[in-house]
Scaffold this motif. Structure first.
Motif: not given
Length: 305
Positions: A278-283, A288-291
C-alpha cells in the motif's frame, strides 16, 4: 512484463499429473498487438515454486521495422527480476543509472528491494530493421530479511554461467547449484534455474530441491505416464529422483528452490506485509520513486481497479 496486464493471476488450464506431478499448468496466449505473452505463474492453484512467484514466456514474436518492445518506466518492490532471452535483444534501464543491453544467454538480475524503477525497451538501431524476440521473465520473492534491502543491478554475460553435459544433454545452470557446478549469479535463498536442450529420445534426471517445476519452452516430453506439451508447466510432487524423457527435440526451463513463505502481490509489488504494498502504491502515485536516467518522461500509471 506484468505491466501488460492488470491481473497478475493469469487464467490457466490446470490438470492433475501423474504420481511425480501434482499439477500441469497450460497458460493461454495473450496477443498484445502481434506480441504474445504466456503467464504461467502465479495462478490460484499454484502461487509460487520455491522463491519463484512469476513466470512469463514472451514470444517468439516478429516485429516489422519501426516496431518492437516498449515498456515504459514502472516500479517494483520486494522482488528480484530475472530476464533471459533465447532470441533478440532488449535494453534495460533503471533508476540506479544502469543501462544494459540484454542478448541471448545473458542473465539480467534486478533486485528491487525497497524500491526501483526500470524500463524495458529496444534500441532504435535494432528497430530500424525487422527483428524477433523470444525469452522468459521471472520474479523471485526476496526473503523477509532482504525484501527491503537497497536496490541493486547485476548482469551476467552468457559465458559467465556454467554449462555441463548430463547423459548427453547440454545443460546450463543459470542460477544455483546442480550437476556438480555452481552459477555465479547472486542468490538470496535456495534458488534453482536451469536450461536444458534435449534431443528426441534422450532422458535427464532432474536435480533435487525442495520445490521444483519444469516448463516446456519448445518441444514435448514425458514424466512417467504424463506428457508435457509445448508451453506446459509441470509442478512436481517432490523434488528428488525424477527423470524426464524428450518425446521430440525439446528446450526446457527448470525452476525451484526453497519457499520463502507467503507473499502478497499487487501489480508490480511483492511483499510479506500488505502495508508495504500500500505504501509503494501511494509513493508511485505521488511521484516519490526515483526517475530512470535517460528515460525520465514517460511512466506507467498505477492501475485503478
Amino acid at each position: 512484463m506484468s505491466n501488460l496486464s492488470k491481473s497478475l493471476e493469469h487464467e490457466c488450464t490446470v490438470a492433475s499429473g501423474c504420481s511425480a506431478l501434482k499439477l500441469v499448468l497450460t497458460p493461454k496466449d495473450k496477443d498484445l498487438g502481434g506480441f504474445k505473452v504466456r503467464r504461467t505463474l502465479p495462478v490460484r492453484a499454484c502461487r509460487s515454486v520455491g522463491p519463484w512467484v512469476f513466470f512469463d514466456h514472451m514470444g517468439p514474436a516478429h516485429f516489422d521495422a519501426g516496431q518492437g518492445i516498449d515498456v515504459r518506466p514502472h516500479p517494483h518492490i520486494g522482488l528480484a527480476t530475472v530476464t533471459y532471452l533465447f532470441e533478440g535483444e532488449m535494453l534495460h534501464r533503471d533508476s540506479l543509472g544502469s543501462e544494459q543491453t540484454i542478448v541471448p544467454g545473458d542473465i539480467n538480475l534486478m533486485v528491487a528491494g525497497r524500491g526501483i524503477v526500470h524500463s524495458e525497451r529496444q534500441r532504435e538501431e535494432i528497430k530500424t530493421a525487422p527483428q524477433d524476440i523470444h525469452g522468459l521473465q521471472l520474479w523471485l520473492a526476496l526473503p523477509t530479511q532482504d525484501e527491503m534491502c537497497d536496490p541493486a543491478f547485476y548482469h551476467y554475460a552468457s559465458g559467465d554461467t556454467p554449462s555441463v553435459t548430463v547423459n548427453g544433454v547440454p545443460v546450463r545452470v543459470l542460477i544455483g547449484t546442480a550437476y556438480g557446478v555452481a552459477s555465479p549469479v547472486k542468490t538470496f535463498s535456495e534458488t534453482l534455474y536451469i536450461e536444458a536442450r534435449m534431443q528426441a529420445g534422450q532422458t535427464l534426471e532432474l536435480p533435487t530441491t525442495d520445490e521444483l517445476a519444469l516448463y516446456v519452452v519448445t518441444g514435448r516430453l514425458s514424466v512417467l505416464d504424463t506428457v508435457l506439451e509445448q508451453h506446459n508447466m509441470g509442478i512436481f510432487a517432490n523434488g528428488s529422483g525424477i527423470s524426464v524423457k524428450a518425446e521430440a527435440d525439446t528446450t526446457l526451463a527448470l525452476i525451484g528452490g526453497a519457499s520463502v513463505g507467503k507473499r502478497y502481490m499487487d501489480w508490480n509489488f511483492v511483499a510479506s506485509d500488505k502495508s508495504l504494498i500500500e505504501k509503494a502504491k501511494q509513493d508511485w502515485k505521488a511521484g516519490q520513486f526515483p526517475k530512470v536516467p535517460n528515460d525520465e518522461v514517460e511512466f506507467i500509471p498505477l492501475p485503478e481497479w
